[in-house]
Motif scaffolding. Structure first.
Motif, PDB file in Angstrom:
ATOM      1  N   SER A 136       7.106 -10.128   0.655  1.00  0.00           N
ATOM      2  CA  SER A 136       6.963 -10.199   2.115  1.00  0.00           C
ATOM      3  C   SER A 136       6.909  -8.798   2.693  1.00  0.00           C
ATOM      4  O   SER A 136       7.661  -7.921   2.272  1.00  0.00           O
TER       5      SER A 136
ATOM      6  N   ARG B 255      10.716 -17.458   3.825  1.00  0.00           N
ATOM      7  CA  ARG B 255       9.622 -18.380   3.514  1.00  0.00           C
ATOM      8  C   ARG B 255       8.533 -17.649   2.712  1.00  0.00           C
ATOM      9  O   ARG B 255       8.056 -18.130   1.690  1.00  0.00           O
ATOM     10  N   GLU B 256       8.175 -16.432   3.157  1.00  0.00           N
ATOM     11  CA  GLU B 256       7.127 -15.673   2.448  1.00  0.00           C
ATOM     12  C   GLU B 256       7.578 -15.320   1.037  1.00  0.00           C
ATOM     13  O   GLU B 256       6.804 -15.392   0.089  1.00  0.00           O
TER      14      GLU B 256
ATOM     15  N   ARG C 210       9.666 -16.963  -0.828  1.00  0.00           N
ATOM     16  CA  ARG C 210       9.646 -18.196  -1.626  1.00  0.00           C
ATOM     17  C   ARG C 210       8.221 -18.565  -2.036  1.00  0.00           C
ATOM     18  O   ARG C 210       7.945 -18.872  -3.185  1.00  0.00           O
ATOM     19  N   GLU C 211       7.315 -18.486  -1.067  1.00  0.00           N
ATOM     20  CA  GLU C 211       5.959 -18.999  -1.314  1.00  0.00           C
ATOM     21  C   GLU C 211       5.049 -17.990  -1.995  1.00  0.00           C
ATOM     22  O   GLU C 211       4.162 -18.354  -2.742  1.00  0.00           O
ATOM     23  N   GLN C 212       5.253 -16.680  -1.691  1.00  0.00           N
ATOM     24  CA  GLN C 212       4.311 -15.676  -2.216  1.00  0.00           C
ATOM     25  C   GLN C 212       4.985 -14.671  -3.144  1.00  0.00           C
ATOM     26  O   GLN C 212       4.337 -13.807  -3.698  1.00  0.00           O
TER      27      GLN C 212
END
Ligand SMILES: NC(=O)C1=CN([C@@H]2O[C@H](COP(=O)(O)OP(=O)(O)OC[C@H]3O[C@@H](n4cnc5c(N)ncnc54)[C@H](OP(=O)(O)O)[C@@H]3O)[C@@H](O)[C@H]2O)C=CC1
Ligand SMILES: CC(C)(CO)C(=O)C(=O)O
Length: 348
Positions: A42, A34-35, A37-39
C-alpha cells in the motif's frame, strides 16, 4: 498514485484526535489494511494520532461507525504531543492539524521544533484564522475544506494493559461516528506563484488527494483553496452564530423570528465577500444558505454543541475574518457584530 517515499517509512501525523481527526485516521488505516490484504502493498501512509491526553498504551483501537451503521475498527499508533522530543518517532511525510482553530497556535509551539520547513502541513479547520496565522510561520502549507460530518460518542472501555503484543480487546477503544458523507477540497495555501514551497505544496496536495480518495472520501484538488475556505466560512457565519445564540436546531432558522435574521446575516456576509472580490456561488448566497439549512435541518451545529458543552467556540475563526475585512472596506455589520459580542462573552 503520486508516491513520495517508501510506504514502510511513510508516516502521517494527525494532530487532534477529535471527530475529524479520528474519521480521517480510521478511514485511512482501514484503506491501508484493505490494500495490504488484497495487493500485498500500500502506498498509503501509516498514521500516528497525536493528542494531549495520555492513553493506556502506544496504540488504540479506533472504532468508526459509518453512515450506514457499519463498525470499522483499526489499530492506530497514538501518542501525546508533549512526547515529540522523543527521538524514537519516525519523522512524518505529512502532518494534518485537526484541532479546533483556536488550538492551532498551541500545537504549533510544540510541533515546530520537530519538523523541517519541507514537511507539508495541512490545516483542516473551519473559518479563516488558523490558516493565515500558520502561513506566516510555515511555507509548505495546505488547507482542506470539508463538508464531511463526524462526532464523538461517549467514550467506552479503557484498558490499562501495556500494548506490547496486545490484542484488540486489550487496547483502549476510541469511537467516532461518521455522520454524513460530504465533499473535501484540498489545495496549497499559496498557489500560482513560482516559489519552491509553492510547487512542493501542490505536489503534496496531489498526493494527499490520492490518499483521501483511496480512503473513500470525495475529494478534489483546487488551485484556489482560499475561495473555498471563504465559501465555507460564509455558510458557517450565516448559520452557526444564530443557532448558537438562540440554541436552536438549524431547521428552525426557516421559521420566524429567525428567517429574517438569516437574510440579514447573508446580506452582511455577501457585502463583505463582494468587497473582497470573492466570487458568489452560481445560485447566489441566499439560495445556497437556504439549501444548507434544509439539508442540515435536524443538526445541532458545531458552535451550538460547543456552547451547550461549555467549550470555547470557533466564533473568532468564523466571524473574525469577516469583521476585519468589513472594517478595512468601511462596511457595517450590525447583526454579525452583535452576535460576535454575545458569543464572545462566556455562555451559560
Ligand atoms: N466534526 C465535523 O464534522 C467537522 C469539523 N470541521 C472542523 O475541523 C476542526 C476540528 O473539529 P472537530 O474534530 O469536530 O473538533 P473536536 O473538538 O472533536 O476535536 C479537536 C481535537 O483536538 C484536540 N486538541 C486540542 N488541542 C490540542 C493540542 N494542543 N494538542 C493535541 N491535540 C489537541 C482535542 O483534544 P482534547 O480532547 O484534549 O480537547 C480534540 O481531540 C474544526 O475546525 C471544525 O470546525 C470541519 C468540518 C466538519
Ligand atoms: C453547515 C453546518 C452549520 C451544519 O451544521 C456546519 O458546518 C457546522 O455545524 O459547523
Amino acid at each position: 498514485m503520486h508516491t513520495m517515499t517508501d510506504p514502510e517509512d511513510n508516516w502521517l501525523w494527525i494532530i487532534g484526535p477529535g471527530a475529524i481527526g479520528r474519521l480521517l485516521a480510521a478511514s485511512l488505516m482501514a484503506a491501508r489494511q484493505r490494500e495490504l490484504r488484497e495487493q500485498g502493498a500500500s502506498a498509503l501512509p501509516r498514521v500516528l494520532l497525536l493528542g494531549r491526553q495520555a492513553m493506556a498504551g502506544q496504540a488504540v483501537m479506533l472504532d468508526m461507525t459509518t453512515p450506514e451503521s457499519l463498525i470499522v475498527s483499526s489499530r492506530i499508533n497514538h501518542s501525546t504531543i508533549d512526547t515529540l522530543q522523543d527521538s524514537s518517532f519516525r519523522k512524518p511525510s505529512a502532518i494534518w492539524l485537526t484541532t479546533k482553530a483556536h488550538g492551532v497556535p498551541a500545537v504549533w509551539q510544540q510541533l515546530a521544533p520537530h519538523i523541517t520547513p519541507e514537511t507539508p502541513v495541512t490545516c483542516w479547520q473551519n473559518g479563516l484564522s488558523a490558516q493565515p496565522w500558520l502561513a506566516e510561520r510555515h511555507a509548505n502549507l495546505l488547507c482542506a475544506s470539508t463538508t464531511e460530518g463526524a462526532w464523538l460518542p461517549a467514550e467506552t472501555g479503557a484498558s490499562t494493559t501495556p500494548d506490547n503484543g496486545s490484542t484488540a480487546d486489550d487496547l483502549q477503544h476510541l469511537g467516532v461516528q461518521h455522520a454524513g458523507r460530504g465533499h473535501t477540497w484540498l489545495g496549497a495555501w499559496q498557489s500560482g506563484g513560482d516559489g519552491d514551497h509553492d510547487s512542493q505544496s501542490n505536489q503534496a496536495a496531489l498526493m494527499q488527494g490520492d490518499w483521501l480518495k483511496a480512503a473513500g472520501f470525495a475529494c478534489e484538488q483546487t488551485p484556489d483553496i482560499q475561495t473555498r475556505l471563504w465559501h465555507k466560512l460564509a455558510i458557517n457565519a450565516a448559520i452557526n452564530p444564530l443557532v448558537a445564540r438562540y440554541r436552536i436546531r438549524n431547521g428552525q432558522l426557516r421559521d420566524r423570528p429567525f428567517a429574517p435574521m438569516v437574510r440579514q446575516a447573508v446580506e452582511e456576509i455577501s457585502a463583505v465577500l463582494d468587497s473582497e472580490g470573492i466570487p458568489a456561488p452560481e445560485e447566489g448566497w441566499q439560495a445556497l444558505v437556504e439549501q444548507v439549512i434544509r439539508a442540515t435541518a435536524n443538526n445541532r451545529a458545531s458552535m451550538l454543541q460547543d456552547v451547550l458543552a461549555g467549550r470555547p467556540t470557533e466564533v473568532e475563526a468564523i466571524l473574525g475574518p469577516l469583521r476585519s475585512t468589513a472594517a478595512r472596506h468601511g462596511l457595517a455589520l450590525p447583526l454579525l457584530d452583535d452576535l460576535y459580542r454575545q458569543l464572545s462573552t462566556p455562555q451559560r
